[in-house]
Scaffold this motif. Structure first.
Motif, mmCIF file in Angstrom:
data_model
loop_
_atom_site.group_PDB
_atom_site.id
_atom_site.type_symbol
_atom_site.label_atom_id
_atom_site.label_comp_id
_atom_site.label_asym_id
_atom_site.label_seq_id
_atom_site.Cartn_x
_atom_site.Cartn_y
_atom_site.Cartn_z
ATOM 1 N N ASP A 24 0.818 -1.214 0.000
ATOM 2 C CA ASP A 24 0.000 0.000 0.000
ATOM 3 C C ASP A 24 0.850 1.262 0.000
ATOM 4 N N GLN A 25 2.048 1.151 0.584
ATOM 5 C CA GLN A 25 2.937 2.318 0.581
ATOM 6 C C GLN A 25 4.249 1.929 -0.081
ATOM 7 N N PRO A 26 4.270 1.940 -1.433
ATOM 8 C CA PRO A 26 5.484 1.506 -2.138
ATOM 9 C C PRO A 26 6.666 2.412 -1.786
ATOM 10 N N GLY A 27 7.871 1.829 -1.830
ATOM 11 C CA GLY A 27 9.084 2.601 -1.547
ATOM 12 C C GLY A 27 9.418 3.541 -2.691
#
Ligand code: PLP
Length: 387
Positions: A37-40
């Motif tokens: 959900d929170q890609p790097g």
């Protein structure tokens, strides 16, 4: 920070994880996503890789831009920038533009309905006369190759702004150490980093820098879409080259200035092309828009026979295409960069059979002079002995 300091202290000088004194080569094509959900910052290396990004950030800073992009070659960088344009668009391009750029425009983009008019961009009236309602951009190489023609970037930007055109400058010959087109109002800078920026004849690379975030987003999109990115090993080598750019250019330019003066007074040399000579027609404009004249000069020895004699007799410069390296490189435009040009067109442009181009390196200048002298004067003795 000034240029020399910025080239070394640009945020990449210490690896935050280990303290290593150079950015690691992140030899990875993909990156673990700790949260879907929170890609790097990085996901896949065509879109971005930390080593390439280090180089992209460094060149952006040095050119005074907001973003930089690294490509597999100068031509990959230039071609990707041209993908900004669409069928029906028209471009105005410097007449003596790099041969690969000329080829891409006339043999690839032309098939896609993008038209180009080549004009002498040192002549502002010629630029203005070529503008049509379809014109989208002015593309300039200054100083140009091999006759070092200078185009007035401030004035070209002014014309471009009047007609709402983009300006693109190939800054390969001077690099941001001597010339920063973005600060003169230019929109996009392109580089063959193969030359002075890498500087050691061991990498093929290209760079693009912009100063506007919208344009940056378009270039980023095209870089990722077209995919002609620079690999990580070559990104690292190019970053290493950048660290010594100022020192290399200072020395090789000093050598070039001395050589230009020596050549100008040599009785066998018909003409010397170097913007550092007050006799060069572009000298004044060059002095106003750049802080140096660079390390490339051309000279006319009067005939193809003498040019060939010199090419076969020199001991120090490598005889090759390319430029901008630690070693001096002597080129023969008639047979190398401009071989594809019909002879009559080539001669019309001043690229004679006696023209040689020298990219001056870091050798001791006395040794280069001695070597050129023996190569030039060998011919004299041959001519005398034939008489
Ligand atoms: C060499 C060169 C290019 C092309 O760059 P590559 O890295 O060879 O693809 C473009 N412009 C100029 C002025 C060059 O000298």
């Amino acid at each position: 920070m000034r240029f020399e300091t910025m080239a070394l202290h640009n945020g990449n000088e210490i690896d935050p994880h280990t303290g290593a004194a150079s950015i690691p080569i992140y030899q990875a094509s993909t990156f673990h996503q700790f949260s879907v959900d929170q890609p790097g910052v990085f996901d896949y290396a065509r879109s971005g890789n930390p080593t390439r990004q280090a180089l992209e950030n460094a060149i952006a800073k040095l050119e005074g831009g907001c973003r930089g992009y690294a490509f597999a070659s100068g031509m990959a960088a230039i071609s990707t920038v041209f993908l900004l344009f669409s069928r029906g668009d028209h471009l105005i391009v410097s007449q003596d533009v790099y041969g690969g750029t000329y080829r891409f425009l006339t043999q690839v983009l032309s098939r896609m309905g993008i038209k180009t008019t080549f004009v002498d961009t040192s002549n502002l009236q010629a630029i203005e006369a070529a503008i049509s309602p379809q014109t989208k951009a002015i593309y300039v190489e200054t100083p140009s190759n091999p006759l070092l023609k200078v185009s007035d970037l401030r004035r070209i930007v002014k014309i471009a702004k009047n007609y709402n055109l983009l300006t693109i400058v190939d800054n390969t010959f001077l690099t941001p150490y001597f010339q920063q087109p973005l600060s003169l109002g230019v929109d996009i800078v392109v580089h063959s980093a193969t030359k002075f920026i890498s500087g050691h004849s061991d990498v093929v690379a290209g760079l693009v820098v912009v100063k506007d975030l919208d344009l940056a987003e378009q270039i980023r999109f095209l870089q990722n879409s077209f995919g002609a990115i620079l690999g990580v090993q070559d990104s690292w080598l190019t970053l290493r080259g950048l660290k010594t750019l100022s020192a290399r250019l200072e020395t090789s330019t000093k050598n070039a200035e001395i050589l230009a003066c020596w050549l100008e007074q040599h009785p066998m040399i018909k003409k010397v092309y170097y913007t550092g000579l007050p006799t060069h027609p572009g000298h004044q404009v060059q002095t106003e828009q750049a802080s140096g004249h660079g390390a490339v000069l051309s000279f006319d020895v009067g005939s193809g026979a003498i040019a060939r004699q010199i090419l076969s007799k020199v001991q120090l410069p490598i005889v090759a295409v390319s430029l901008g390296a630690v070693e001096s490189i002597l080129s023969y435009p008639a047979k190398m960069s401009h071989a594809a040009m019909p002879p009559e067109v080539r001669l019309q442009h001043g690229i004679t059979d006696g023209l040689l181009r020298l990219s001056v390196g870091l050798e001791n200048v006395e040794d280069i002079i001695q070597d050129l002298a023996q190569a030039i004067e060998t011919k004299v003795s041959i001519m005398i002995s034939r008489k």
